[in-house]
Design a protein around this motif. Structure first.
Motif, PDB file in Angstrom:
ATOM      1  N   LEU A  70      -3.141   7.266   3.308  1.00  0.00           N
ATOM      2  CA  LEU A  70      -4.159   6.425   2.089  1.00  0.00           C
ATOM      3  C   LEU A  70      -5.834   7.142   2.074  1.00  0.00           C
ATOM      4  CD1 LEU A  70      -4.795   4.628  -0.943  1.00  0.00           C
ATOM      5  CD2 LEU A  70      -5.681   3.050   0.964  1.00  0.00           C
ATOM      6  N   SER A  71      -6.356   7.135   3.401  1.00  0.00           N
ATOM      7  CA  SER A  71      -6.846   8.182   3.977  1.00  0.00           C
ATOM      8  C   SER A  71      -7.145   9.672   3.271  1.00  0.00           C
ATOM      9  CB  SER A  71      -7.374   8.193   5.199  1.00  0.00           C
ATOM     10  OG  SER A  71      -8.279   8.676   5.956  1.00  0.00           O
ATOM     11  N   ILE A 124       1.361  -0.846   0.120  1.00  0.00           N
ATOM     12  CA  ILE A 124      -0.003  -0.016  -0.514  1.00  0.00           C
ATOM     13  C   ILE A 124       0.605   1.472  -0.116  1.00  0.00           C
ATOM     14  CG2 ILE A 124      -1.265   1.265   1.044  1.00  0.00           C
ATOM     15  CD1 ILE A 124      -2.604  -1.041   2.212  1.00  0.00           C
ATOM     16  N   SER A 137      -7.042   8.736  -1.159  1.00  0.00           N
ATOM     17  CA  SER A 137      -8.541   9.057  -1.239  1.00  0.00           C
ATOM     18  C   SER A 137      -9.834   9.388  -0.506  1.00  0.00           C
ATOM     19  CB  SER A 137      -8.600   7.627  -0.879  1.00  0.00           C
ATOM     20  OG  SER A 137      -8.194   7.016  -0.010  1.00  0.00           O
ATOM     21  N   GLU A 195      -9.025  -2.992   2.230  1.00  0.00           N
ATOM     22  CA  GLU A 195     -10.121  -3.401   2.421  1.00  0.00           C
ATOM     23  C   GLU A 195     -10.222  -4.765   3.292  1.00  0.00           C
ATOM     24  OE1 GLU A 195     -12.737  -0.378  -0.370  1.00  0.00           O
ATOM     25  OE2 GLU A 195     -12.255  -2.042  -1.704  1.00  0.00           O
ATOM     26  N   LEU A 247      -4.386   4.460  -6.184  1.00  0.00           N
ATOM     27  CA  LEU A 247      -4.211   4.079  -5.294  1.00  0.00           C
ATOM     28  C   LEU A 247      -5.686   3.086  -5.644  1.00  0.00           C
ATOM     29  CD1 LEU A 247      -4.917   8.463  -5.139  1.00  0.00           C
ATOM     30  CD2 LEU A 247      -3.463   6.442  -3.732  1.00  0.00           C
ATOM     31  N   ARG A 265     -10.940   9.107   2.059  1.00  0.00           N
ATOM     32  CA  ARG A 265     -11.856   7.692   2.758  1.00  0.00           C
ATOM     33  C   ARG A 265     -12.014   7.802   4.606  1.00  0.00           C
ATOM     34  NH1 ARG A 265     -12.180   2.553  -0.800  1.00  0.00           N
ATOM     35  NH2 ARG A 265     -13.364   2.044   1.190  1.00  0.00           N
ATOM     36  N   PHE A 298     -10.571   4.859   6.786  1.00  0.00           N
ATOM     37  CA  PHE A 298      -9.331   4.104   6.689  1.00  0.00           C
ATOM     38  C   PHE A 298      -8.777   4.782   8.095  1.00  0.00           C
ATOM     39  CE2 PHE A 298      -8.890   2.781   1.793  1.00  0.00           C
ATOM     40  CZ  PHE A 298      -9.521   2.227   1.928  1.00  0.00           C
ATOM     41  N   GLU A 326      -6.871   0.888  -1.958  1.00  0.00           N
ATOM     42  CA  GLU A 326      -7.644   0.881  -1.737  1.00  0.00           C
ATOM     43  C   GLU A 326      -7.810  -0.082  -1.158  1.00  0.00           C
ATOM     44  OE1 GLU A 326     -10.727   3.997  -2.262  1.00  0.00           O
ATOM     45  OE2 GLU A 326      -9.484   4.581  -3.442  1.00  0.00           O
ATOM     46  N   LYS A 327      -8.123  -1.247  -2.713  1.00  0.00           N
ATOM     47  CA  LYS A 327      -8.822  -2.720  -3.014  1.00  0.00           C
ATOM     48  C   LYS A 327      -7.467  -3.679  -1.511  1.00  0.00           C
ATOM     49  CE  LYS A 327     -11.141  -2.578  -7.283  1.00  0.00           C
ATOM     50  NZ  LYS A 327     -10.300  -3.177  -8.604  1.00  0.00           N
TER      51      LYS A 327
END
Length: 583
Positions: free
Chosen positions: A447-448, A377, A451, A401, A393, A453, A456, A397-398
């Protein structure tokens, strides 16, 4: 009667055979670069009496520690070789390191006879130990506190060697994670004491025989505190981390010797460790002292040490991140291309859907190690930051998850391996490593932001909280955990560049954003044509010319349209943050 030990693989079928025959398991864990390991296998385990006893009374299993970190983490001693003695069900009875043939024969007989005479008590004690472990790990998570960063700073100060640099006494390892953490404190707090820790350590290592001044790179450790008695093996991941340390130190202190040292590490990585066909990097290089103690002329007459050509996901991911950083800091665009080639190899060969595998030797092996997922990641994040390709990204993200779905513990944090109902003994018990969790937490936080999101970020802080009661016991070894905690209280400077990701003006803004040292920084390029969803989530406007938006947390810090404006804005934001922190 066989004249050699018939080694078996560590797998469920082998342990089932051990259980059905009621034989203890003799597990030998070796490292590919370890000369003592080769000596053990060639001498002690070639002894006829040893071979006979092993064949008659044990199920012998041989494991490569690099290829099976899950096994090494559960049964290893932290040094190689490890000789581990297991119950037929796969629980640890005892373990040793190197034993000569006579010592090994005595140990074999004691374990054999002890199991036959007292197996019920051995099993009972193991059960009690696991019950105590489960009780300790079931405690509810505490809260995060800024003082946790100070605790780890204090642990570094306590173990700092003010004469030779480095941490601890006796055997000396570089500990690049502690150096990275230390540089953050130097820059944030203008911490002169931490500056001494970082500078003295980098200088002493760089000037010592631990540093290979001919081929580049650093050897694994020194058996004396002055760095002058190295074990000559070189590891990809450790060198990649040290590359980051010397690059960042060059950014902060401007010492040209740090730049030269970093260039030497890159040279070793690209010329010695890189596979030209795949683009991936080998795991390690053997420690042949006879070769490495010679100068360039002497080495040219000798055969270079063997290389473990296995391509490991976590080590390659770390190498990718450091190569991208080297490309940005030292303005070497071809290094970014090498980093991207290795990234493509990992995505094409070690990522199957959302399942990350640990290593490649012609095909992929060992799915579901948390460390591989965390570092991949992070590598995808760094590749996206440096190339401007936000599509990178998507796999990140996958993977995130999948990790949250399969590795998350009800007690907080992430397990190190995926659940396998067929696993026996200790392999059926998943661990929560503070180091792996710190790596995953930092990856998820970054990543949060990228993305957009927030879930995360929440998962990251929950993982960090799981260790908030016991992190102190690890001292400076968990500097990476301290780095992740620091991100919670010193949020990244987030630079979002909006424009055509391949246009020259966007490239220049991106290069400028990445080229200076900022303790916490995230850079993203959003192309209105390629990234409409992310651009919509960001709420940022699309303009006719490239523009960089600066934010810290939710606070907007301004915009910049030229590299000069961006440098001034970065300097202004960071100066204000330091003054606010230190007043």
């Amino acid at each position: 009667m066989t004249d050699s030990v018939e080694w078996q693989h560590f797998e469920a079928a082998t342990l089932s055979r051990a259980a059905s025959q009621d034989r203890p398991v003799l597990l030998v864990i070796t490292a590919p670069w370890c000369q003592h390991c080769r000596e053990l296998m060639a001498t002690s385990f070639a002894d006829p009496e040893v071979v006979a006893t092993v064949t008659e009374s044990f199920i012998p299993v041989h494991v490569d520690s690099e290829r099976r970190p899950d096994v090494n983490q559960r049964f290893g001693t932290g040094a190689w070789p490890t000789i581990a003695w297991l119950t037929p069900d796969g629980d640890l009875i005892a373990h040793d390191n190197f034993l000569d043939a006579a010592e090994l024969q005595i140990r074999l007989e004691r374990i054999r006879d002890g199991w036959r005479a007292d197996k019920e008590n051995i099993q009972r004690r193991i059960g009690e130990l696991w019950a105590q472990t489960n009780e300790r790990t079931s405690k509810s998570a505490d809260q995060l506190r800024p003082e946790m960063v100070d605790d780890i700073i204090g642990a570094i100060y306590k173990q700092f060697d003010s004469v030779h640099g480095g941490l601890g006494e006796g055997i000396k390892f570089p500990h690049p994670e502690a150096l990275d953490f230390g540089l953050v404190q130097v820059q944030k707090r203008n911490d002169n004491r931490m500056r001494e820790v970082v500078v003295l350590t980098l200088d002493k290592m760089m000037e010592s025989p631990l540093h290979d001044h001919v081929d580049g790179g650093f050897f694994r450790f020194s058996s004396t505190p002055d760095w002058h008695t190295p074990n000559y093996e070189k590891l990809l991941d450790q060198n990649a981390l040290l590359l980051r340390s010397y690059l960042e130190a060059f950014q902060v202190f401007g010492n040209e010797a740090y730049k030269k040292t970093a260039e030497g590490i890159v040279r070793w990585m690209l010329h010695t460790m890189r596979d030209e066909h795949s683009g991936g990097f080998a795991g390690s290089q053997d420690g042949e002292a006879d070769y490495f103690i010679g100068d360039a002329e002497a080495r040219a007459k000798k055969q270079a040490p063997a290389i473990d050509r296995t391509i490991y996901c976590d080590a390659n991911a770390i190498a990718i991140s450091s190569l991208f950083k080297a490309s940005a800091v030292l303005q070497q665009p071809e290094w970014s291309e090498h980093g991207m080639a290795a990234t493509r190899f990992l995505l094409e060969n070690l990522l199957d859907g959302t399942t990350v595998h640990h290593y490649w030797d012609g095909t992929y092996h060992l799915a579901g190690m948390l460390a591989d997922q965390a570092h991949l990641i992070r590598a995808l994040i760094d590749a996206s930051q440096n190339t401007g390709d936000a599509d990178l990204l998507v796999p990140a993200e996958k993977i995130a998850e999948r990790a949250i779905e399969e590795h998350k513990s009800k007690a907080g944090g992430f397990y190190d391996i995926q659940n396998d109902p067929q696993s026996h003994g200790s392999m059926g018990r998943r661990n929560r490593s503070i180091l792996d969790n710190a790596a995953m937490a930092e990856a998820l936080m970054r990543l949060s932001y990228l993305s957009r999101r927030p879930e995360f970020y929440d998962e990251a802080t929950a993982a960090l909280k799981a260790f908030s009661d016991d992190y102190r016991q690890y001292g400076y070894y968990v500097a990476g955990y301290g780095r992740a905690i620091d991100l919670c209280y010193y949020p990244p400077l987030f630079i979002t560049i909006v424009g055509d990701r391949d246009a020259d003006d966007v490239r220049e803004l991106r290069r400028t954003a990445l080229s200076t040292y900022v303790p916490s920084r995230i850079v993203q390029t959003l192309d209105p044509t390629h990234d409409p969803v992310l651009l919509g989530r960001s709420g940022l406007p699309s303009e006719h010319t490239a523009v960089a938006h600066l934010t810290v947390g939710k606070a907007v810090q301004g915009t910049a349209h030229t590299p000069e404006e961006l440098l001034q804005a970065i300097d202004s934001v960071e100066r204000d943050r330091r003054e606010s922190l230190n007043n």
